[in-house]
Design a protein around this motif. Sequence first.
Motif, mmCIF file in Angstrom:
data_model
loop_
_atom_site.group_PDB
_atom_site.id
_atom_site.type_symbol
_atom_site.label_atom_id
_atom_site.label_comp_id
_atom_site.label_asym_id
_atom_site.label_seq_id
_atom_site.Cartn_x
_atom_site.Cartn_y
_atom_site.Cartn_z
ATOM 1 N N UNK A 133 0.824 -1.201 0.000
ATOM 2 C CA UNK A 133 0.000 0.000 0.000
ATOM 3 C C UNK A 133 0.863 1.258 0.000
ATOM 4 N N UNK A 134 1.951 1.221 0.766
ATOM 5 C CA UNK A 134 2.870 2.355 0.798
ATOM 6 C C UNK A 134 3.467 2.621 -0.580
ATOM 7 N N UNK A 135 3.904 1.561 -1.253
ATOM 8 C CA UNK A 135 4.505 1.719 -2.572
ATOM 9 C C UNK A 135 3.485 2.260 -3.582
ATOM 10 N N UNK A 136 2.246 1.790 -3.493
ATOM 11 C CA UNK A 136 1.205 2.290 -4.397
ATOM 12 C C UNK A 136 0.937 3.770 -4.152
ATOM 13 N N UNK A 137 0.913 4.149 -2.891
ATOM 14 C CA UNK A 137 0.707 5.570 -2.564
ATOM 15 C C UNK A 137 1.891 6.404 -3.051
ATOM 16 N N UNK A 138 3.088 5.902 -2.884
ATOM 17 C CA UNK A 138 4.276 6.613 -3.356
ATOM 18 C C UNK A 138 4.264 6.737 -4.878
ATOM 19 N N UNK A 139 3.805 5.691 -5.555
ATOM 20 C CA UNK A 139 3.674 5.760 -7.018
ATOM 21 C C UNK A 139 2.783 6.933 -7.419
ATOM 22 N N UNK A 140 1.652 7.085 -6.733
ATOM 23 C CA UNK A 140 0.722 8.166 -7.067
ATOM 24 C C UNK A 140 1.331 9.536 -6.778
ATOM 25 N N UNK A 141 2.049 9.643 -5.671
ATOM 26 C CA UNK A 141 2.660 10.921 -5.317
ATOM 27 C C UNK A 141 3.740 11.324 -6.320
ATOM 28 N N UNK A 142 4.592 10.380 -6.695
ATOM 29 C CA UNK A 142 5.631 10.680 -7.675
ATOM 30 C C UNK A 142 5.014 11.049 -9.021
ATOM 31 N N UNK A 143 3.960 10.341 -9.404
ATOM 32 C CA UNK A 143 3.296 10.653 -10.662
ATOM 33 C C UNK A 143 2.692 12.049 -10.649
#
Length: 239
Positions: A133-143
Amino acid sequence: MLRVFSVAYWAFIVVTCPVFFAGALLVWLVTLPFDRRRVALHLYSSAWAAFYVYLNPLWRLRVRGRDRLPWHGAAVLVANHASLIDILVLFALFRPFKWVSKQEIFRVPVIGWNMRLNGYVPVVRGSAASVRQMMERCDRLLAAGSPLMMFPEGRRTSDGALQPFKDGAFDLAVRHGVPVFPIAVHGTGRALPRKGLILREHIQARVEVLPPLAPADFPDVSALRDAARESIANALEQQ
């Protein structure tokens, strides 16, 4: 005397945090319609945290290389972790980023509330589901163009030695093609022991932003990870 001062210092933080949080709520409400990345709130939070560093007569802090960090655009910032004070001094970078932090901090009254307002990212250590979940959230933030701040060691060092780095931060950087900024934090481990809240003698803390690493210059995640760790290790040896 250090024990008495420590009690007074932490008591001052406990008393003043609700006041600062009221200001954070106001900033959040005023900027909500136009500041989707919550940059203004993060900078307010940075001033809040840095206030406690610069107020403490036992601590001196210098920040070097701040101009290397971008105001705009995604990036991954990685720093060594020796003390709770690391969080305060890294806020003194005064650049927009989102913290990735252990879930327990988000449960702390006032401090955790402000972290949620900022949209920082929680993670439960040892939980594969939470890491995903953390990695998915980080993906969205970086995008969305938000830089991330991470401690790639995963936890504070117990003996002052730099620990092995985990892959997560560097996997994100490679997949999104964004630069990694290694950051060396000097001196904080001497200010506050890993266990206990009694402050120690005067310290000269330093936050040093090192030259960025481009994922395209490395063959894989492991090579990028090792290069970032080496950069920080070399800087720490040059105390």
